[in-house]
Design a protein around this motif. Structure first.
Motif, PDB file in Angstrom:
ATOM      1  N   SER A 154      85.407  22.130  32.270  1.00 23.79           N
ATOM      2  CA  SER A 154      85.156  23.251  33.181  1.00 23.79           C
ATOM      3  C   SER A 154      85.274  22.804  34.629  1.00 23.79           C
ATOM      4  N   VAL A 174      84.335  27.577  32.986  1.00 20.87           N
ATOM      5  CA  VAL A 174      85.471  27.396  33.891  1.00 20.87           C
ATOM      6  C   VAL A 174      85.384  28.378  35.050  1.00 20.87           C
ATOM      7  N   TYR A 175      85.041  29.620  34.739  1.00 20.18           N
ATOM      8  CA  TYR A 175      84.900  30.644  35.791  1.00 20.18           C
ATOM      9  C   TYR A 175      83.824  30.247  36.793  1.00 20.18           C
ATOM     10  N   GLY A 206      88.699  36.169  28.733  1.00 20.63           N
ATOM     11  CA  GLY A 206      88.010  35.338  27.752  1.00 20.63           C
ATOM     12  C   GLY A 206      86.505  35.387  27.883  1.00 20.63           C
ATOM     13  N   VAL A 235      96.455  32.974  35.010  1.00 16.39           N
ATOM     14  CA  VAL A 235      95.521  32.102  34.293  1.00 16.39           C
ATOM     15  C   VAL A 235      94.082  32.534  34.544  1.00 16.39           C
ATOM     16  N   PHE A 236      93.781  32.852  35.791  1.00 19.04           N
ATOM     17  CA  PHE A 236      92.415  33.246  36.115  1.00 19.04           C
ATOM     18  C   PHE A 236      92.060  34.591  35.472  1.00 19.04           C
ATOM     19  N   PRO A 266      85.090  29.655  28.646  1.00 17.94           N
ATOM     20  CA  PRO A 266      85.664  30.473  29.727  1.00 17.94           C
ATOM     21  C   PRO A 266      84.673  30.744  30.850  1.00 17.94           C
ATOM     22  N   TYR A 267      83.424  31.012  30.482  1.00 18.46           N
ATOM     23  CA  TYR A 267      82.434  31.272  31.520  1.00 18.46           C
ATOM     24  C   TYR A 267      82.164  30.015  32.348  1.00 18.46           C
ATOM     25  N   LEU A 288      85.671  24.243  25.142  1.00 23.27           N
ATOM     26  CA  LEU A 288      86.234  25.170  26.121  1.00 23.27           C
ATOM     27  C   LEU A 288      85.317  26.376  26.276  1.00 23.27           C
ATOM     28  N   LEU A 325      91.381  34.064  31.948  1.00 21.82           N
ATOM     29  CA  LEU A 325      90.067  33.440  31.855  1.00 21.82           C
ATOM     30  C   LEU A 325      88.957  34.491  31.924  1.00 21.82           C
ATOM     31  N   SER A 377      89.019  22.092  35.449  1.00 24.83           N
ATOM     32  CA  SER A 377      89.786  23.336  35.448  1.00 24.83           C
ATOM     33  C   SER A 377      89.382  24.227  36.617  1.00 24.83           C
ATOM     34  N   ARG A 436      84.971  27.331  38.919  1.00 22.16           N
ATOM     35  CA  ARG A 436      85.980  27.763  39.877  1.00 22.16           C
ATOM     36  C   ARG A 436      85.338  28.430  41.086  1.00 22.16           C
TER      37      ARG A 436
END
Length: 271
Positions: free
Chosen positions: A81, A145-146, A106, A99-100, A142-143, A140, A103, A84, A149
């Motif tokens: 995370s 990575v979000y 996801g 990609v975002f 998604p939350y 992985l 995400l 990414s 970011r």
């Protein structure tokens, strides 16, 4: 005054189940069904001893399995995370917006929707009923990575990254020495969320695993609870096991919350 009362009611609502678990785990099986719900008992240590002896101490095997799934899974998920999220926040490349957006989609997909496809995929790879069948889907998030970011965009100034590049630092060195310290509170949050989610996860290991010695605490206690229909004495052991499973989460939160108190007050650029 009214907001305070609402918060107090909400706090009591959240704490009441914990109080019940603490009191119920201290009772004998007879006391569990005959005494006042929140009245404490005197058999807590006896229940812990009985739980430790259950099927040769299988509960502690479940406990170690859960620590493995949650610890390794949360660490790997936090690393993925962080990398990414930093990449999406600080690098410009074709398709970054796509990609975002994927995400974000996801994040909105419930885990229960992915459980069967994940099982079918891992079954084709002959990985079901292995530790990897629970670890791999947990890496992985998604939350995560979000969140990484968003935090990287806010906590790592572009000027700081450019200054590091001017000094001759490479991308890996910048991420390790500049981005990670600045993102630490966010990464701790990702780790804690993932650790708690994996620790409490029931559906994924329930679908993936068939061997008792690979079960996490959630699935192991569920099997004990089903046996409680014919062996009522197991009810107190299930409640005691639930109480013991809460302790690492409380300790982890108390240990890691200092990063929010201290690091959130610190900027990336210090005088």
């Amino acid at each position: 005054m009214l907001p305070t009362l609402v918060l107090l009611v909400g706090a009591l609502y959240c704490l009441l189940p914990i109080v019940w678990v603490v009191t119920a785990s201290s009772k004998t099986n007879g006391e569990l069904f005959r005494t006042f719900t929140l009245a404490p008992g005197t058999a807590l240590f006896d229940n812990i001893a009985d739980l430790s002896r259950y099927q040769g101490g299988v509960y502690w095997q479940w406990f170690l399995n859960t620590a493995l799934y949650a610890g390794v899974g949360a660490l790997l998920s936090t690393a993925v995370s962080g990398i990414s999220g930093y990449t999406l926040a600080k690098y410009r490349f074709p398709g970054r917006g796509v990609v975002f957006n994927v995400l974000l989609a996801g994040v909105l997909v419930p885990a229960v929707v992915l459980a069967i496809p994940q099982y079918l995929l891992l079954a084709r790879l002959h990985l079901t009923d292995t530790y990897l069948s629970v670890l791999l889907p947990s890496i992985l998030s998604p939350y995560g990575v979000y969140l990484a970011r968003i935090y990287a965009a806010a906590a790592v100034p572009d000027s700081l990254v450019e200054a590091a590049r001017t000094d001759g630092a490479g991308d890996v060195r910048i991420f390790r020495s500049v981005a990670v310290p600045s993102m630490l509170p966010g990464l701790v949050t990702v780790f804690l969320f993932q650790f708690v989610a994996i620790w409490n996860n029931f559906l994924l290991p329930y679908i993936m695993l068939t061997s008792d010695d690979k079960f996490p605490v959630t699935v192991g206690l569920y099997t004990m609870l089903k046996q409680g229909n014919t062996t009522p004495v197991l009810y107190t052991l299930v409640v005691t096991g639930a109480l013991l499973s809460i302790a690492p989460l409380v300790a982890l939160f108390l240990t890691l919350q200092r990063y929010w108190r201290v690091d959130l007050l610190s900027g990336a650029v210090k005088g």
